[in-house]
Design an enzyme around this catalytic site. Sequence first.
Site: not given
Length: 526
Positions: A42, A46, A48, A114, A243, A293, A354, A378, A389
């Site tokens: 957590t 970065q 949000g 994003e 990621h 992603r 990731h 997770e 995701r």
Amino acid sequence: MKTEVLVIGAGISGCISALTAAEKGVEVILLTQGEDLFTGNTRLAQGGIVYTGPEDSPKILENDIRTAGWNYNYSKALRTLTKHGPEALKHILLDKYPVPFAREEDGEYSLTREGGHAVQRILYCADHTGQSIMEVLSKAVISNHNITVCTQRTAIDILTNHHHAKSTEMRYCLSNKCLGAYVYNESINAVETILANYTVLATGGLGQIYLHTTNSTGSIGSGIAMATRAKVRVINSEMVQFHPTAFYQGARSRASRRFLISEAVRGEGAKLINCYGEAFMPRYDPRADLAPRDIVTRSIQEEMLRTGEECVYLDAANHVDHNLSKRFPTIFGRCAEAGIDMDSKPIPVVPAAHYFCGGVLVDDKGKTTLDRLYAVGECSCTGVHGANRLASTSLLEGLLWGYNAGKDIVAQAARKSSLSRKLMDSIPDWDNSSTNTNEDPALIAQDWMLIRSIMWNYVGITRSSARLSRAMYDLQNLNRDLRSFYKRTPLSRPIVDLFHGCQAALSVTAAASKNKESLGCHYRVD
């Protein structure tokens, strides 16, 4: 030790589960592997956390999550998240435990966007959102007198009456129940038996079973391993999200965790370019740099193979209007330490493991298929993410399911449904009859390198039947050897982590082998 609730893991979902139960007078023991509550994933978040904006709606958010998840999502879970997630966020992180999210000059909360999002709906604290959330939650946890925080603890095994009870009478019981956990206490080098009426798995992800990952060192899939041994249902284990943009510091870098370059940098306009300075993403997807992603990750891999280079680059200097050092202070500073000036140079990036989209199957309250066991965050699979995701949804999912689990436990506790003393007393303490003196660090390091290399090369971004078959063969042999080693060697955290990591790797590989269809994170080249 005995408690009403045992929470294993201290990220956003674990802390909120603990706080929600403790606020109603329920006694909670909260376990963390580190010396504080800042050792999980957590704190590393970065970009949000999903909220809602003036142009947003539950339906629009649901459509975005479905698109990113390749329509493999669970509709009921999606409706739960999109309808109740933003209001739970407001209640917990804006009103009750205020997090200093960025604001506009008029005082309204700033919202960013994003990849995969149709509108701006993401709350953020510069580029250290997770750290800011954990700073607020950790203070609340420590100040709550109903929560006992036990540090330097590693859960070994979930206790159940079918597997652990020494009383013959308890083994004949049709219903299998979770009774707590065996826990290794690193500070005193001993195994503790913690009995609980309700247990919450909040152990996080499994990125560390891969050679390159953005995850914290404790993210080795321990929750998946323990749940599997307890015959709890685990699903979608093949869905491991990579990621696209982890900071690349050269082939010789041996860092245990790759530093993440947030997707929010692309959300603000940064472009991925190759070694020739070409923006290549439009060739692979019409959404270009804001594609989901899994698509961006495979596009980067393809571009690296096409050019023969070891990385690609993220150009923020020529495409982002914000003051980069102010909007992304953590990333800016980390790049500067490595000699990269974001204001003038592109950032070298590569994909890295990731986020785990699968996990322990749960309902909308976090209940698992084992009575009295909950799973949140997770390590759980709610069905929200499907096959991939959507950015910044995981913090909201962890918050909401942690909150729901805490509320359900309070409701159960109010019915005085405690486990019987006879059942509790039937659980023996850990057997410490091992004969070896201690583990060999060199063997453990070599076994970890083997697991991570197998997973990266054979069960990574792209998969095939031949690769997966080889991975299963190698991991099954290693798991057999580790079982023998595990039984004859006194416990330590490195041994427990290695055993759990190998079992988690087997779970991912077995699920990937069974799923012959390419879908989202699970991409079959054959």
